[in-house]
Write a protein that holds these residues in place. Structure first.
Motif, short mmCIF file in Angstrom:
data_model
loop_
_atom_site.label_atom_id
_atom_site.label_comp_id
_atom_site.label_asym_id
_atom_site.label_seq_id
_atom_site.Cartn_x
_atom_site.Cartn_y
_atom_site.Cartn_z
N CYS A 71 -36.56 -53.37 -18.74
CA CYS A 71 -37.94 -53.81 -18.49
C CYS A 71 -38.31 -55.09 -19.25
N CYS A 91 -35.39 -55.39 -23.88
CA CYS A 91 -34.85 -54.24 -23.16
C CYS A 91 -34.13 -54.75 -21.91
N ASN A 146 -39.10 -55.42 -22.33
CA ASN A 146 -39.97 -55.17 -23.47
C ASN A 146 -39.17 -55.46 -24.74
N CYS A 169 -35.43 -49.84 -24.10
CA CYS A 169 -36.55 -49.58 -25.01
C CYS A 169 -36.94 -48.09 -25.01
N CYS A 220 -38.37 -46.93 -21.54
CA CYS A 220 -37.35 -46.78 -20.48
C CYS A 220 -36.44 -45.59 -20.73
#
Ligand SMILES: [Zn+2]
Length: 203
Positions: free
Chosen positions: A65, A62, A67, A74, A77
């Motif tokens: 973040c 992402c 992820n 993601c 988010c």
């Protein structure tokens, strides 16, 4: 015939070797998996091979973040329901899975992809700390929850982040001490983890 046998054995040995490199899979388990696959249908092994290939081809990190995701930002988010005032800092993407499983946290995350460890030569620039500080610039975040692992590296990282973030006027909290020292977040059970989030304290 001999050649066939050699190549088959070679392929078996090679796959056993590869499985053996994975976390939690010893040589015995690796052998069991490979001989199981040898008996499985071609369709089944094909599905496994495809899944392995798409793991890298269809996933990325992402952009906000870090992820694991299959789109630019993601699902957490891009979810408008999440509280944008809170960011929970974790070491690995799988820690998000553990925390989400408890259903007690509704804020955003930031994945460091590691922890500071001077003994292993991992410094602040080797994890996603600069990206985190960038996210804290626009003033929307009022609480940062340090959810690094309750072990030496995790504690060092939490202390380092606290020193950087507190001067920004953002509340810094740490997961409650219910988690046994020396463990990793992803192995904590739901009850312990829920208590740790709910009972988080000022750092
Ligand atoms: Zn994200």
């Amino acid at each position: 015939m001999d050649q066939d046998l050699t190549s088959t054995v070679g392929a078996v040995a090679r796959l056993i070797q590869e499985f053996n490199k994975l976390p939690g899979i010893g040589p015995k388990s690796a052998q069991r998996i490979v001989y199981h696959l040898l008996r499985a249908s071609e369709e089944q092994t094909g599905l496994l091979a495809e899944a392995l290939l798409s793991l890298k081809q269809e996933t990325r990190l992402c952009s906000i973040c870090f992820n694991v995701t299959d789109s630019d930002s993601c699902r957490i988010c891009s979810n408008e329901q999440r509280d944008r005032g809170k960011i929970c800092i974790v070491e690995q993407p799988q820690d998000i899975l553990a925390l989400e499983h408890t259903r007690t946290y509704d804020g955003l995350y930031h994945v460091l992809h590691g922890a500071i460890s001077p003994t292993e030569g991992v410094g602040a620039d080797d994890v996603r700390i600069r990206e985190l500080l960038n996210r804290l610039q626009d003033g929307t975040v009022d609480e940062v929850i340090l959810a690094t692992n309750p072990n030496l590296e995790g504690e060092q990282t939490a202390m380092y982040l606290n020193r950087l973030i507190t001067p920004l006027g953002i509340r810094v909290t740490r997961l409650a001490r219910g988690l046994p020292f020396g463990t990793e977040l992803e192995y904590a059970d739901d009850v312990t983890l829920t208590r740790a989030i709910e009972g988080r304290q000022e750092f």
